[in-house]
Motif scaffolding. Structure first.
Motif, PDB file in Angstrom:
ATOM      1  N   GLN A 137       0.639  -1.057   0.178  1.00  0.00           N
ATOM      2  CA  GLN A 137      -0.005   0.163  -0.111  1.00  0.00           C
ATOM      3  C   GLN A 137       0.852   1.199   0.000  1.00  0.00           C
ATOM      4  N   GLU A 138       1.857   1.281   0.677  1.00  0.00           N
ATOM      5  CA  GLU A 138       2.815   2.416   0.954  1.00  0.00           C
ATOM      6  C   GLU A 138       3.505   2.632  -0.576  1.00  0.00           C
ATOM      7  N   ILE A 139       3.727   1.507  -1.184  1.00  0.00           N
ATOM      8  CA  ILE A 139       4.357   1.547  -2.376  1.00  0.00           C
ATOM      9  C   ILE A 139       3.507   2.242  -3.528  1.00  0.00           C
ATOM     10  N   ARG A 140       2.120   1.973  -3.375  1.00  0.00           N
ATOM     11  CA  ARG A 140       1.069   2.538  -4.256  1.00  0.00           C
ATOM     12  C   ARG A 140       0.836   3.838  -3.930  1.00  0.00           C
ATOM     13  N   ARG A 141       1.133   4.328  -2.731  1.00  0.00           N
ATOM     14  CA  ARG A 141       0.920   5.827  -2.392  1.00  0.00           C
ATOM     15  C   ARG A 141       1.890   6.422  -2.922  1.00  0.00           C
ATOM     16  N   LEU A 142       3.289   6.049  -2.797  1.00  0.00           N
ATOM     17  CA  LEU A 142       4.475   6.697  -3.242  1.00  0.00           C
ATOM     18  C   LEU A 142       4.596   6.590  -4.662  1.00  0.00           C
ATOM     19  N   PHE A 143       3.990   5.475  -5.528  1.00  0.00           N
ATOM     20  CA  PHE A 143       4.289   5.224  -6.677  1.00  0.00           C
ATOM     21  C   PHE A 143       3.028   5.006  -7.394  1.00  0.00           C
ATOM     22  N   PRO A 144       1.935   5.774  -7.387  1.00  0.00           N
ATOM     23  CA  PRO A 144       0.692   5.398  -8.074  1.00  0.00           C
ATOM     24  C   PRO A 144       0.545   4.787  -9.324  1.00  0.00           C
ATOM     25  N   GLY A 145       1.656   5.214 -10.047  1.00  0.00           N
ATOM     26  CA  GLY A 145       1.647   4.755 -11.485  1.00  0.00           C
ATOM     27  C   GLY A 145       2.303   3.320 -11.526  1.00  0.00           C
ATOM     28  N   CYS A 146       2.596   2.505 -10.458  1.00  0.00           N
ATOM     29  CA  CYS A 146       3.151   1.310 -10.386  1.00  0.00           C
ATOM     30  C   CYS A 146       1.893   0.279 -10.410  1.00  0.00           C
ATOM     31  N   PRO A 147       1.988  -0.780 -11.213  1.00  0.00           N
ATOM     32  CA  PRO A 147       0.802  -1.533 -11.434  1.00  0.00           C
ATOM     33  C   PRO A 147       0.700  -2.304  -9.973  1.00  0.00           C
TER      34      PRO A 147
END
Length: 229
Positions: A137-147
């Motif tokens: 979830q933290e990855i998606r928050r920092l990198f919303p373009g990451c699948p």
């Protein structure tokens, strides 16, 4: 056997594993695997009224302790070590019922430990799942373009317990943005660039990283700015 050697100190009965072939001074049976010295003469266990005892080899401290405690009669079994010049404990003679009782107690303890280990493993697995989900979830928050699938894969790889990877560092467990970014950057380096091929070609690691650095940062910028539809 070394009759002139001093038997091991301490109270209780002592039974010897003879080094040489010996026969019982009373019944002439032998050669004896175990004997008792009475007035300097060897006696077999039957003649020494210990024939009903069973031998428990050394090695299991809990089993030995419980067997001795449960046995009304017991004896320490020793053997003379010629090289070291001393008697060394080999095990214990105890009543068969005492040994059976001790084995049941130890098995019960082993089962309790097995169940506790299983509960601990389930607890750790649940903790790991929650942490991996939080990391993703933290990855998606920092990198919303990451699948989403990629974020989950990066989180799963970085957060393996005992792996020493960034997700298990103190910063990673705290979901530090720097640690999360480091995990994503490492994944991009290996999957979106020819970094691995450069290493296989013998390019030194610092040089290989320098060559692919711009491509890594470009991907990170894209993932930061572009949200997947």
């Amino acid at each position: 056997m070394a009759p002139s050697a001093t038997p091991p100190p301490g109270g209780g009965l002592v039974v010897f594993q003879p080094v040489k072939r010996r026969r019982c001074a009373a019944c002439r049976g032998g050669p004896l695997a175990l004997l008792v010295l009475e007035e300097g003469k060897p006696r077999c266990l039957d003649c020494a009224d210990l024939g009903h005892l069973v031998f428990l080899p050394r090695g299991d401290t809990a089993l030995t302790r419980r067997s001795r405690e449960a046995s009304a009669l017991s004896a320490v079994v020793v053997r003379f070590n010629r090289r070291r010049g001393r008697y060394e404990r080999q095990g214990l003679l105890v009543e068969e019922a005492a040994l059976a009782f001790a084995e049941e107690r130890c098995l019960a303890d082993a089962e309790a430990r097995r169940r506790r280990r299983a509960r601990d493993a389930q607890r750790r697995a649940a903790e790991d799942r929650r942490f991996t989900e939080a990391f993703a979830q933290e990855i998606r928050r920092l990198f919303p373009g990451c699948p989403a699938a990629r974020a989950e894969a990066v989180a799963a790889h970085a957060s393996v317990r005992g792996s020493g990877r960034v997700g298990r560092s103190a910063a990673g467990r705290a979901l530090s943005p720097d640690a999360v970014t480091a995990a994503v950057r490492a994944s991009v380096r290996h999957l979106e660039t020819p970094y691995d091929q450069l290493l296989m070609q013998g390019v030194p690691r610092p040089e290989a990283r320098r060559r692919i650095a711009e491509r890594v940062e470009a991907t990170l910028r894209e993932w930061r700015l572009r949200e997947v539809a």
